[in-house]
Design a protein around this motif. Structure first.
Motif, PDB file in Angstrom:
ATOM      1  N   SER A 190      22.072  13.847 104.863  1.00  0.00           N
ATOM      2  CA  SER A 190      23.155  14.901 105.041  1.00  0.00           C
ATOM      3  C   SER A 190      22.907  16.209 103.987  1.00  0.00           C
ATOM      4  CB  SER A 190      24.440  13.862 104.966  1.00  0.00           C
ATOM      5  OG  SER A 190      25.177  15.472 105.250  1.00  0.00           O
ATOM      6  N   HIS A 191      22.892  17.099 104.170  1.00  0.00           N
ATOM      7  CA  HIS A 191      23.696  18.098 103.066  1.00  0.00           C
ATOM      8  C   HIS A 191      24.965  17.796 102.626  1.00  0.00           C
ATOM      9  CE1 HIS A 191      19.936  20.159 103.580  1.00  0.00           C
ATOM     10  NE2 HIS A 191      19.973  20.243 104.529  1.00  0.00           N
ATOM     11  N   ARG A 192      25.534  17.113 103.575  1.00  0.00           N
ATOM     12  CA  ARG A 192      27.347  17.134 102.954  1.00  0.00           C
ATOM     13  C   ARG A 192      27.298  16.087 101.750  1.00  0.00           C
ATOM     14  NH1 ARG A 192      26.239  19.886 107.141  1.00  0.00           N
ATOM     15  NH2 ARG A 192      26.199  17.513 108.248  1.00  0.00           N
ATOM     16  N   LYS A 193      28.046  15.307 101.503  1.00  0.00           N
ATOM     17  CA  LYS A 193      28.487  14.270 100.443  1.00  0.00           C
ATOM     18  C   LYS A 193      29.703  13.619 101.078  1.00  0.00           C
ATOM     19  CE  LYS A 193      29.807  11.596  96.150  1.00  0.00           C
ATOM     20  NZ  LYS A 193      30.505  11.781  95.095  1.00  0.00           N
ATOM     21  N   GLN A 194      29.952  12.763 101.356  1.00  0.00           N
ATOM     22  CA  GLN A 194      30.644  11.242 103.213  1.00  0.00           C
ATOM     23  C   GLN A 194      30.470  10.395 101.776  1.00  0.00           C
ATOM     24  OE1 GLN A 194      30.323  11.874 106.898  1.00  0.00           O
ATOM     25  NE2 GLN A 194      32.053  10.896 107.004  1.00  0.00           N
ATOM     26  N   GLY A 195      32.376  10.959 101.253  1.00  0.00           N
ATOM     27  CA  GLY A 195      32.450   9.244 100.861  1.00  0.00           C
ATOM     28  C   GLY A 195      34.181   9.280 100.506  1.00  0.00           C
ATOM     29  N   ILE A 196      34.115   8.077  99.199  1.00  0.00           N
ATOM     30  CA  ILE A 196      35.918   7.826  99.276  1.00  0.00           C
ATOM     31  C   ILE A 196      34.877   8.261  97.189  1.00  0.00           C
ATOM     32  CG2 ILE A 196      36.966   7.295 100.788  1.00  0.00           C
ATOM     33  CD1 ILE A 196      36.056   4.239  98.595  1.00  0.00           C
ATOM     34  N   ALA A 197      36.218   8.606  96.305  1.00  0.00           N
ATOM     35  CA  ALA A 197      36.206   9.051  94.973  1.00  0.00           C
ATOM     36  C   ALA A 197      37.102   8.474  93.858  1.00  0.00           C
ATOM     37  CB  ALA A 197      35.255  10.577  95.069  1.00  0.00           C
ATOM     38  N   PRO A 198      37.261   8.723  92.958  1.00  0.00           N
ATOM     39  CA  PRO A 198      38.676   8.514  92.088  1.00  0.00           C
ATOM     40  C   PRO A 198      39.142   9.291  92.358  1.00  0.00           C
ATOM     41  CG  PRO A 198      36.207   7.865  90.590  1.00  0.00           C
ATOM     42  CD  PRO A 198      36.509   8.764  92.028  1.00  0.00           C
ATOM     43  N   VAL A 199      40.318   9.141  92.292  1.00  0.00           N
ATOM     44  CA  VAL A 199      41.365  10.349  92.075  1.00  0.00           C
ATOM     45  C   VAL A 199      42.540  10.153  91.545  1.00  0.00           C
ATOM     46  CG1 VAL A 199      40.921  11.934  94.299  1.00  0.00           C
ATOM     47  CG2 VAL A 199      42.573   9.882  94.580  1.00  0.00           C
ATOM     48  N   CYS A 200      43.402  10.523  90.775  1.00  0.00           N
ATOM     49  CA  CYS A 200      44.513   9.866  89.433  1.00  0.00           C
ATOM     50  C   CYS A 200      45.593  11.521  90.234  1.00  0.00           C
ATOM     51  CB  CYS A 200      44.102  10.135  88.226  1.00  0.00           C
ATOM     52  SG  CYS A 200      43.233   9.074  88.399  1.00  0.00           S
ATOM     53  N   ARG A 201      46.865  10.865  89.606  1.00  0.00           N
ATOM     54  CA  ARG A 201      48.165  11.168  89.684  1.00  0.00           C
ATOM     55  C   ARG A 201      49.057  11.385  88.883  1.00  0.00           C
ATOM     56  NH1 ARG A 201      53.197  11.915  94.240  1.00  0.00           N
ATOM     57  NH2 ARG A 201      54.371  13.861  92.686  1.00  0.00           N
ATOM     58  N   GLU A 202      49.359  12.145  87.638  1.00  0.00           N
ATOM     59  CA  GLU A 202      50.450  11.152  86.933  1.00  0.00           C
ATOM     60  C   GLU A 202      52.609  11.953  87.552  1.00  0.00           C
ATOM     61  OE1 GLU A 202      50.046  12.899  83.159  1.00  0.00           O
ATOM     62  OE2 GLU A 202      48.571  11.526  82.720  1.00  0.00           O
ATOM     63  N   LEU A 203      53.017  11.142  86.375  1.00  0.00           N
ATOM     64  CA  LEU A 203      54.728  11.550  87.524  1.00  0.00           C
ATOM     65  C   LEU A 203      55.570  11.199  86.517  1.00  0.00           C
ATOM     66  CD1 LEU A 203      55.639  11.087  91.241  1.00  0.00           C
ATOM     67  CD2 LEU A 203      56.318   9.427  89.348  1.00  0.00           C
ATOM     68  N   VAL A 204      56.276  11.458  86.024  1.00  0.00           N
ATOM     69  CA  VAL A 204      57.515  11.148  85.426  1.00  0.00           C
ATOM     70  C   VAL A 204      58.513  10.429  85.599  1.00  0.00           C
ATOM     71  CG1 VAL A 204      59.180  11.373  83.273  1.00  0.00           C
ATOM     72  CG2 VAL A 204      56.821  12.634  83.147  1.00  0.00           C
ATOM     73  N   VAL A 205      58.753   8.975  85.762  1.00  0.00           N
ATOM     74  CA  VAL A 205      60.050   8.325  86.911  1.00  0.00           C
ATOM     75  C   VAL A 205      61.165   8.853  86.584  1.00  0.00           C
ATOM     76  CG1 VAL A 205      60.909   6.380  87.565  1.00  0.00           C
ATOM     77  CG2 VAL A 205      58.488   6.096  86.731  1.00  0.00           C
ATOM     78  N   ASN A 206      61.866   9.302  87.559  1.00  0.00           N
ATOM     79  CA  ASN A 206      63.263  10.127  87.656  1.00  0.00           C
ATOM     80  C   ASN A 206      64.282   9.812  88.327  1.00  0.00           C
ATOM     81  OD1 ASN A 206      63.205  11.677  89.409  1.00  0.00           O
ATOM     82  ND2 ASN A 206      61.897  13.339  88.013  1.00  0.00           N
ATOM     83  N   ALA A 207      64.258   8.848  89.128  1.00  0.00           N
ATOM     84  CA  ALA A 207      64.882   8.342  90.013  1.00  0.00           C
ATOM     85  C   ALA A 207      64.436   6.685  90.202  1.00  0.00           C
ATOM     86  CB  ALA A 207      64.170   8.570  91.555  1.00  0.00           C
ATOM     87  N   ARG A 208      64.910   5.830  91.729  1.00  0.00           N
ATOM     88  CA  ARG A 208      65.221   4.688  91.377  1.00  0.00           C
ATOM     89  C   ARG A 208      63.731   3.980  91.899  1.00  0.00           C
ATOM     90  NH1 ARG A 208      69.242  -0.350  92.283  1.00  0.00           N
ATOM     91  NH2 ARG A 208      67.701  -1.753  92.290  1.00  0.00           N
ATOM     92  N   TYR A 209      63.195   4.564  93.118  1.00  0.00           N
ATOM     93  CA  TYR A 209      62.437   4.139  94.540  1.00  0.00           C
ATOM     94  C   TYR A 209      61.703   5.228  94.435  1.00  0.00           C
ATOM     95  CZ  TYR A 209      66.139   1.305  96.046  1.00  0.00           C
ATOM     96  OH  TYR A 209      67.112   0.265  95.659  1.00  0.00           O
ATOM     97  N   LEU A 210      60.155   4.326  94.159  1.00  0.00           N
ATOM     98  CA  LEU A 210      58.758   5.464  94.763  1.00  0.00           C
ATOM     99  C   LEU A 210      58.890   5.471  95.778  1.00  0.00           C
ATOM    100  CD1 LEU A 210      56.452   4.571  92.318  1.00  0.00           C
ATOM    101  CD2 LEU A 210      57.903   6.377  92.012  1.00  0.00           C
ATOM    102  N   HIS A 211      58.700   6.447  96.717  1.00  0.00           N
ATOM    103  CA  HIS A 211      58.235   6.437  98.573  1.00  0.00           C
ATOM    104  C   HIS A 211      56.854   6.489  98.593  1.00  0.00           C
ATOM    105  CE1 HIS A 211      63.137   7.391  99.411  1.00  0.00           C
ATOM    106  NE2 HIS A 211      62.415   6.566  98.844  1.00  0.00           N
ATOM    107  N   LEU A 212      55.868   5.234  99.169  1.00  0.00           N
ATOM    108  CA  LEU A 212      54.868   5.702  99.929  1.00  0.00           C
ATOM    109  C   LEU A 212      54.578   5.619 100.978  1.00  0.00           C
ATOM    110  CD1 LEU A 212      54.151   2.062  97.169  1.00  0.00           C
ATOM    111  CD2 LEU A 212      53.443   4.877  96.061  1.00  0.00           C
ATOM    112  N   PRO A 213      54.277   6.383 101.372  1.00  0.00           N
ATOM    113  CA  PRO A 213      52.961   7.414 102.774  1.00  0.00           C
ATOM    114  C   PRO A 213      52.373   6.142 102.738  1.00  0.00           C
ATOM    115  CG  PRO A 213      51.977   8.612 101.014  1.00  0.00           C
ATOM    116  CD  PRO A 213      53.148   7.174 100.612  1.00  0.00           C
ATOM    117  N   VAL A 214      52.589   5.444 104.361  1.00  0.00           N
ATOM    118  CA  VAL A 214      51.631   4.848 104.832  1.00  0.00           C
ATOM    119  C   VAL A 214      51.501   5.203 106.560  1.00  0.00           C
ATOM    120  CG1 VAL A 214      51.324   2.244 105.844  1.00  0.00           C
ATOM    121  CG2 VAL A 214      52.601   2.833 103.984  1.00  0.00           C
TER     122      VAL A 214
END
Length: 721
Positions: A190-214
């Motif tokens: 293919s001319h297009r890359k199809q796949g998964i790659a590393p991703v990151c995100r930073e977050l400063v905790v300021n509440a009790r819970y993280l809500h994680l999407p499923v």
């Protein structure tokens, strides 16, 4: 605010280099061939949809005679492939080996995309690209430890530097043992890359819970959460990529003020990490326990998967229910110990997770709990005895934890593990005659499945005593008096599938005096009884296995707590199970009918019944050809005297009349129907979401001498109100 893709400098540099390499490759590819530049279509090298491998060649036995139709015998469910077939080297199991090699082809596109899964053993379970006789690219599946998933995922190679050259693909399986296989499908240029790659995100905790999407059908991804240089969470989750089906949560109260880095692999266009939010409330707090299919008097977790009950004990007015729990998804995985307490076995309050894995892959499997009243362990004091629990660490062995704050927090014993063997699910109890602690634990030795017994004076150092074959998983061991027989008792040895033996236990060895017997049938598994109850009742809770809630953010439930007794029958001493007496506290509206035959049942007797939560009691006189049918919200509950069977939906159990009478007790909740026959001589659990909008109850009789002497229906109140 947090930013998707924010990474440390080293990761960012690698990412930029990767991007630059890809662009250079594209330029070279375009310059090398005008025809290629004009032809944008993908070129399929192999989709493996045929019955044979065609011109591909095989060695060994691992790849079988041709592409597999999905999952092979003995394999976990294989998913993520396209069409109806794929390369699957599990033919003959993980012990088989071999290779599968393609014919030569010309590389005409800058990317080679493919679906891959299975074992993570470079050079041994791998897909390899060979150019000019040398291996230039290689990829494996994601799995090299127990657990994991058989799902295939997209991967991609940048092959721009090889455009115009002949190449060969080689699929290798040379690993024996766990994850000793590889799955491959849909290899495309293919001319297009199809796949998964590393991703990151930073977050400063300021509440009790993280809500994680499923997203229910999203691929399973490993999500790592790092604070500084320490991994504070690492688990599998179906992160939402296209839509959010529900939110799960993580309590990060102890991490307030810290900067967390989320790391995972995702498709380039997925924004999953951006969807993680913080809050001081649980997800959908206002509708929690009020969901459409939420059971109303059976225990279910707030979110996520539930299975085996663990650590059942009573202490200072509270029944403690721990349980196998995946807090991050609807399906099995990420085994933690969830925790709830109740004053009455019906009204449960969920507490924070009691036990979490020490690292990814070292899961917290089943176990049990006791009150160390004399502080033999030294973990507490005689005036403030500790709670002590044993559990299976999948990476270490049988481990001990203890609590000095009524089970709210737990500490690992420093010298864990205390028992190492091939097995799991330790059951603790105190054997009064020998003044020793006993651990009954599932054990595999010499190719046999067994329960092994170990003893200890202090819950720390354990000595192997004996073993009894023929039981699988989640043992329980307890002594019960025989009702109506003075000074008679029996020990009950119980396995996960509900089979039990009666016998004698001297603190070292179990000596059976019965064959395997059974009380429970149907969707019921891995039951355990409460330790240290003040009234000396033996109360059992089982996992309602396969009691599923497909549209809900939670899955599976516990069966109704039941009191166990031993009684003398015409067949000998047998164990009976009946719902605990506390259930009567939920009665809200009572209905009763007497002396009902076929003529009376032909009338619309039950029109006044409107509740969806029911306890039904029936006592019927039956003859040799009798059949009694209660249609309970569309589900048939049938007693057939000609066969001596009681059935509920697809499940049935043997049951003979007692002096010409049959007694039934039926519990109806939003996710299940449970039936107890002849005061609990047999019990059946059926996972079913009863039909809404149909007649609540109807009854019919067939055969001579069939008559319902008494029929009582109590509508029940919810325990969540």
């Amino acid at each position: 605010m947090s930013r998707q893709g924010l990474q440390p400098a080293t990761r960012s540099d690698q990412f930029l280099l990767s991007c630059r390499s890809a662009w250079i490759g594209l330029v070279l590819a375009f310059a090398g061939s005008v025809a290629i530049a004009q032809d944008r279509d993908d070129l399929v090298i192999a989709d493996f949809e045929g019955e044979t491998y065609g011109s591909w060649t095989t060695t060994g036995t691992a790849f079988g005679p041709g592409p597999a139709r999905g999952t092979l015998p003995g394999q976990m469910d294989v998913s993520g492939f396209q069409g109806s077939r794929l390369v699957n080297s599990f033919h003959g199991g993980d012990s088989s080996t071999g290779t599968l090699t393609s014919p030569s082809f010309i590389i005409k596109r800058p990317f080679l995309n493919f679906l891959i899964g299975g074992g993570k053993y470079p050079g041994k379970t791998s897909l390899e690209l060979v150019v000019d006789g040398s291996e230039v690219r290689s990829a494996t599946g994601p799995n090299d430890a127990p657990g994991g998933s058989e799902r295939l995922d997209w991967a991609s190679w940048d092959v721009a530097e090889f455009v115009g050259k002949p190449a060969v693909l080689r699929i290798v399986d040379q690993h024996q043992g766990g994850w000793g296989h590889i799955n491959v499908d849909q290899i495309v240029q293919s001319h297009r890359k199809q796949g998964i790659a590393p991703v990151c995100r930073e977050l400063v905790v300021n509440a009790r819970y993280l809500h994680l999407p499923v997203q229910r059908d999203a691929p399973v991804r490993k999500l790592k959460i790092v604070a500084g240089d320490q991994t504070v969470r690492e688990f599998d989750i179906r992160l939402a990529e296209k839509r959010v089906d529900f939110l799960v949560f993580d309590d990060v109260q102890t991490l307030r003020g810290k900067t967390l880095t989320f790391e995972t692999l995702l498709p380039h266009d997925a924004k999953s990490l951006e969807k993680i939010v913080q809050a001081d409330e649980l997800p959908d707090a206002k509708s929690l326990y009020r969901e459409a299919d939420r059971p109303q008097f059976h225990f279910t977790s707030r979110r996520g998967w539930l299975n085996d009950p663990n650590g059942l004990l009573w202490h200072e007015g509270e029944y403690h229910l721990f349980y196998q729990h995946n807090p991050y998804g609807w399906d099995w995985g990420n085994m933690h110990w969830g925790h709830a307490v109740s004053p009455d076995l019906l009204h449960w309050k969920e507490l924070p997770i009691a036990l979490s894995p020490q690292k990814y892959g070292d899961w917290c499997f089943s176990g049990s709990g006791v009150v160390d009243r004399k502080n033999s362990s030294g973990f507490g004091s005689e005036t403030a005895p500790p709670l002590v629990a044993a559990y299976t660490s999948t990476g270490r062995g049988e481990c001990i934890i203890y609590s000095n704050d009524r089970g709210r927090t737990w500490t690992e014993f420093a010298q864990n593990p205390v028992v190492t063997h091939q097995g799991r699910d330790p059951r603790l109890l105190f054997h009064e005659p020998t003044k020793r602690w006993v651990m009954a634990v599932y054990d595999e030795a010499d190719g046999k499945q067994a329960i092994a017994f170990h003893t200890s004076a202090d819950l720390k150092e354990w000595t192997f005593e004996s073993r009894i074959d023929g039981f699988y998983e989640c043992p329980d061991l307890f002594e019960l008096p025989v009702t109506g027989a003075d000074d008679q008792s029996r020990w009950v040895l119980y396995g996960a599938d509900g089979a039990y033996m009666l016998g004698r236990f001297d603190g070292h060895r179990f000596t059976p005096d019965s064959a395997k017997l059974r009380t429970w049938y149907g969707d019921f598994y891995a039951a355990q009884t409460f330790s240290d109850t003040p009234d000396r009742r033996r109360v059992q809770v089982g996992w309602g296995r396969d009691v599923s809630f497909p549209a809900m953010p939670f899955n599976q439930q516990m069966a109704i707590p039941s009191e166990l007794t031993l009684r003398t029958t015409d067949e000998g001493i047998r164990m009976f199970a009946r719902p605990v007496a506390e259930l009567a506290s939920l009665h809200s509206k009572h209905h009763a009918w007497r002396d009902l035959g076929s003529a009376e049942l032909g009338r619309d007797l039950f029109a006044a019944l409107t509740g969806e939560l029911l306890e039904i009691k029936a006592e019927a006189e039956v003859g040799p050809t009798s059949k009694l049918t209660l249609l309970v919200r569309g589900v048939p509950v049938v007693y057939d005297a000609s066969k001596n069977t009681l059935s509920c939906g697809k499940h049935s159990a043997p049951l003979a009349p007692n002096k010409g009478l049959v007694q039934l007790q039926i519990l109806v909740d939003r996710g299940s129907i449970e039936v107890f026959g002849n005061e609990g001589r047999v019990a059946i659990s059926l996972g079913v979401i009863p039909a809404k909008g149909v007649q609540t109850l109807s009854a019919s009789t067939e055969g001579e001498k069939t008559r319902i002497q008494l029929l009582e229906v109590d509508e029940l109140a919810s325990t969540w109100r």
